[in-house]
Design an enzyme around this catalytic site. Structure first.
Site, PDB file in Angstrom:
ATOM      1  CG  ASN A 111      -2.788   0.613 -10.989  1.00  0.00           C
ATOM      2  OD1 ASN A 111      -1.851   1.338 -10.289  1.00  0.00           O
ATOM      3  ND2 ASN A 111      -2.897  -0.581 -10.522  1.00  0.00           N
ATOM      4  CG  PHE A 115       3.900   2.858  -4.111  1.00  0.00           C
ATOM      5  CD1 PHE A 115       3.141   1.978  -4.238  1.00  0.00           C
ATOM      6  CD2 PHE A 115       5.168   2.521  -3.782  1.00  0.00           C
ATOM      7  CE1 PHE A 115       3.019   0.738  -4.271  1.00  0.00           C
ATOM      8  CE2 PHE A 115       5.425   1.047  -3.696  1.00  0.00           C
ATOM      9  CZ  PHE A 115       4.305  -0.054  -3.836  1.00  0.00           C
ATOM     10  CB  SER A 179       3.624  -1.920  -6.860  1.00  0.00           C
ATOM     11  OG  SER A 179       3.392  -0.979  -7.826  1.00  0.00           O
ATOM     12  CG  ASN A 181       2.351   0.449 -11.704  1.00  0.00           C
ATOM     13  OD1 ASN A 181       2.560   0.358 -12.804  1.00  0.00           O
ATOM     14  ND2 ASN A 181       1.205   0.090 -11.116  1.00  0.00           N
ATOM     15  CB  THR A 182       7.672   1.425  -7.186  1.00  0.00           C
ATOM     16  OG1 THR A 182       6.614   2.181  -6.975  1.00  0.00           O
ATOM     17  CG2 THR A 182       9.157   1.957  -6.868  1.00  0.00           C
ATOM     18  CE  LYS A 221      -1.539  -6.870  -3.094  1.00  0.00           C
ATOM     19  NZ  LYS A 221      -2.449  -5.547  -3.056  1.00  0.00           N
ATOM     20  CG  ASN A 250       0.313  -5.866  -6.501  1.00  0.00           C
ATOM     21  OD1 ASN A 250      -0.592  -5.184  -7.146  1.00  0.00           O
ATOM     22  ND2 ASN A 250       1.025  -5.279  -5.471  1.00  0.00           N
TER      23      ASN A 250
HETATM   24  C1  LIG Z   1      -5.965   1.323  -9.167  1.00  0.00           C
HETATM   25  C2  LIG Z   1      -5.193   0.460  -8.329  1.00  0.00           C
HETATM   26  C3  LIG Z   1      -4.087   0.680  -7.429  1.00  0.00           C
HETATM   27  C4  LIG Z   1      -3.455  -0.399  -6.683  1.00  0.00           C
HETATM   28  N1  LIG Z   1      -2.840   0.421  -5.691  1.00  0.00           N
HETATM   29  C5  LIG Z   1      -2.171  -0.482  -4.970  1.00  0.00           C
HETATM   30  C6  LIG Z   1      -1.222  -0.355  -3.988  1.00  0.00           C
HETATM   31  O1  LIG Z   1      -0.958   0.942  -3.585  1.00  0.00           O
HETATM   32  N2  LIG Z   1      -0.635  -1.263  -3.212  1.00  0.00           N
HETATM   33  C7  LIG Z   1      -1.005  -2.732  -3.174  1.00  0.00           C
HETATM   34  O2  LIG Z   1      -0.372  -3.585  -2.540  1.00  0.00           O
HETATM   35  N3  LIG Z   1      -1.887  -2.942  -4.307  1.00  0.00           N
HETATM   36  C8  LIG Z   1      -2.516  -2.036  -4.989  1.00  0.00           C
HETATM   37  N4  LIG Z   1      -3.329  -2.502  -6.137  1.00  0.00           N
HETATM   38  C9  LIG Z   1      -3.445  -3.813  -6.318  1.00  0.00           C
HETATM   39  C10 LIG Z   1      -4.835  -4.411  -5.518  1.00  0.00           C
HETATM   40  O3  LIG Z   1      -4.584  -4.387  -4.288  1.00  0.00           O
HETATM   41  C11 LIG Z   1      -4.974  -5.882  -5.797  1.00  0.00           C
HETATM   42  O4  LIG Z   1      -3.798  -6.631  -5.242  1.00  0.00           O
HETATM   43  C12 LIG Z   1      -5.375  -6.060  -7.313  1.00  0.00           C
HETATM   44  O5  LIG Z   1      -5.763  -5.187  -7.879  1.00  0.00           O
HETATM   45  C13 LIG Z   1      -5.802  -7.399  -7.651  1.00  0.00           C
HETATM   46  O6  LIG Z   1      -7.185  -7.509  -7.069  1.00  0.00           O
HETATM   47  P1  LIG Z   1      -8.342  -7.008  -7.985  1.00  0.00           P
HETATM   48  O7  LIG Z   1      -8.439  -7.888  -9.358  1.00  0.00           O
HETATM   49  O8  LIG Z   1      -9.677  -7.362  -7.151  1.00  0.00           O
HETATM   50  O9  LIG Z   1      -8.390  -5.474  -8.107  1.00  0.00           O
HETATM   51  C14 LIG Z   1      -3.978  -1.547  -6.918  1.00  0.00           C
HETATM   52  C15 LIG Z   1      -4.816  -1.936  -7.617  1.00  0.00           C
HETATM   53  C16 LIG Z   1      -5.696  -0.886  -8.438  1.00  0.00           C
HETATM   54  C17 LIG Z   1      -6.544  -1.311  -9.587  1.00  0.00           C
END
Ligand SMILES: Cc1cc2nc3c(=O)[nH]c(=O)nc-3n(C[C@H](O)[C@H](O)[C@H](O)COP(=O)(O)O)c2cc1C
Length: 351
Positions: A111, A115, A179, A181-182, A221, A250
């Site tokens: 992704n 934000f 993140s 992506n910022t 985080k 993350n």
């Molecule tokens: C589509 C998407 C959007 C995410 N948006 C955020 C976010 O806004 N803030 C954040 O701290 N982590 C965000 N994450 C990261 C998740 O909270 C998590 O840390 C990461 O995906 C690893 O866990 P997973 O393998 O179970 O997905 C996002 C992940 C995905 C897939």
């Protein structure tokens, strides 16, 4: 059955459309007694961490419900806690679409949402309107970030704003500096910025505590892409600032070998199965640096009960899932909670 049928239908849609639809359905279900029919109860074996009692150790990771729009539907799924956000002071649209990619063969997601969120005031209104909040139905984490157009020199202002607006509603507040992506957000993890940011947030927390009488734990985080040397100074800063907890991790910008080579080259953060080893490595290193009693939440790559166990062994006190929930639905919450609870609190270091 109903859930797996709707999941297979959803997975035929464009990933972001499917996500919006499932959030909307969860929000609608949460408003009706239907939530009792579709939901599940997980056996309660409470875990205490950061002074908070979690009914079970499996939480929803940030980013799934950025605006806290579906708290009641999500809580019916059986999560031990829900982390909403990342939310920024002002609403923002995020990156251009497409920005969300499902790599089913890899049990992964890439992704670059950036934000996208409705701003902190909308999030606060949604939380206040939820049964989850009004009836004190569960543990709530609120994850805060900075707006894209706020320069890094002023990042603390945005994080402070997020904390001040939300701390009275939250069981804990997370500052997200990881993140990918910022633009430049991850630079806040550099030695020059990290300690100052954590110290600034602890001051904000102290002032809010004095004013309101409520102490809200602060959690940071971090990314799985830090070098061992970077993790060392980060651990020192976390300890010296008195930060209350840590989330490892993350998404990653690295690209381990992926089956889906076409989507694998999309830019953004990779989550799900291919992240597990890297996230666990970061987690284990931070556990070693911070000692056995420091609160650490493990996220990244949990798709099964066995994966949940691997997080526990690497040193997590609690678990968060996102991608696994997309692929496996609420069955994963039950499976992960069972695996976790049957093993007890046993880590590699104690094995
Ligand atoms: C589509 C998407 C959007 C995410 N948006 C955020 C976010 O806004 N803030 C954040 O701290 N982590 C965000 N994450 C990261 C998740 O909270 C998590 O840390 C990461 O995906 C690893 O866990 P997973 O393998 O179970 O997905 C996002 C992940 C995905 C897939």
């Amino acid at each position: 059955m109903l859930e797996s049928l709707s999941r297979s239908l959803l997975h035929r849609l464009d990933p972001e459309t499917a996500h919006d639809l499932s959030l909307r359905s969860l929000a609608a279900i949460g408003k009706t007694p239907l939530r009792l029919a579709v939901g599940q109860a997980i056996e309660e074996k409470p875990v205490t961490c950061m002074g908070i009692t979690f009914p079970n150790p499996v939480g929803l990771a940030a980013g799934f419900d950025k605006n806290a729009a579906a708290l009641d539907g999500l809580s019916a799924m059986g999560f031990g806690f829900i982390e909403v956000g990342t939310v920024t002071p002002r609403p923002q649209a995020g990156n251009p679409k497409p920005r969300l990619f499902r790599l089913s063969e890899d049990q992964a997601i890439i992704n670059r949402m950036g934000f996208n969120n409705a701003g902190v005031d909308a999030l606060v209104n949604n939380i206040k309107a939820s049964r989850y909040h009004r009836r004190n139905n569960g543990v709530l984490g609120i994850n805060v970030g900075k707006n894209k157009d706020t320069p890094n020199e002023n990042a603390l202002d945005d994080y402070r704003h997020g904390f001040e607006k939300t701390h009275e509603l939250a069981d804990y507040v997370v500052i997200n500096v990881s993140s990918p992506n910022t633009p430049d957000l991850r630079k806040l993890q550099n030695e020059a910025s990290f300690q100052a940011l954590l110290d600034g947030m602890k001051t904000a927390q102290h002032q809010a505590h004095q004013a309101s009488g409520k102490y809200t734990p602060l959690v940071v985080k971090i990314s799985p892409d830090q070098t061992p040397e970077q993790l060392e100074f980060m651990a020192t800063a976390i300890r010296e600032s008195g930060f209350d907890g840590l989330i490892c991790t993350n998404t990653t910008i690295s690209r381990p070998l992926l089956r889906n080579t076409r989507l694998g080259s999309e830019s953004g953060g990779l989550s799900g199965q291919p992240l597990l080893a890297k996230a666990n490595q970061t987690l284990a290193q931070m556990r070693a640096l911070l000692g056995p009693d420091y609160p650490i939440l493990g996220a990244g790559g949990v798709l099964s009960g066995e994966d949940a166990r691997s997080k526990q062994k690497a040193g997590a006190d609690l678990l968060q899932i996102y991608t696994g929930f997309v692929y496996r639905g609420s069955a994963l919450i039950a499976e992960a909670a069972r695996a976790w609870q049957s093993a007890g609190k046993k880590r590699d270091s104690q094995a």
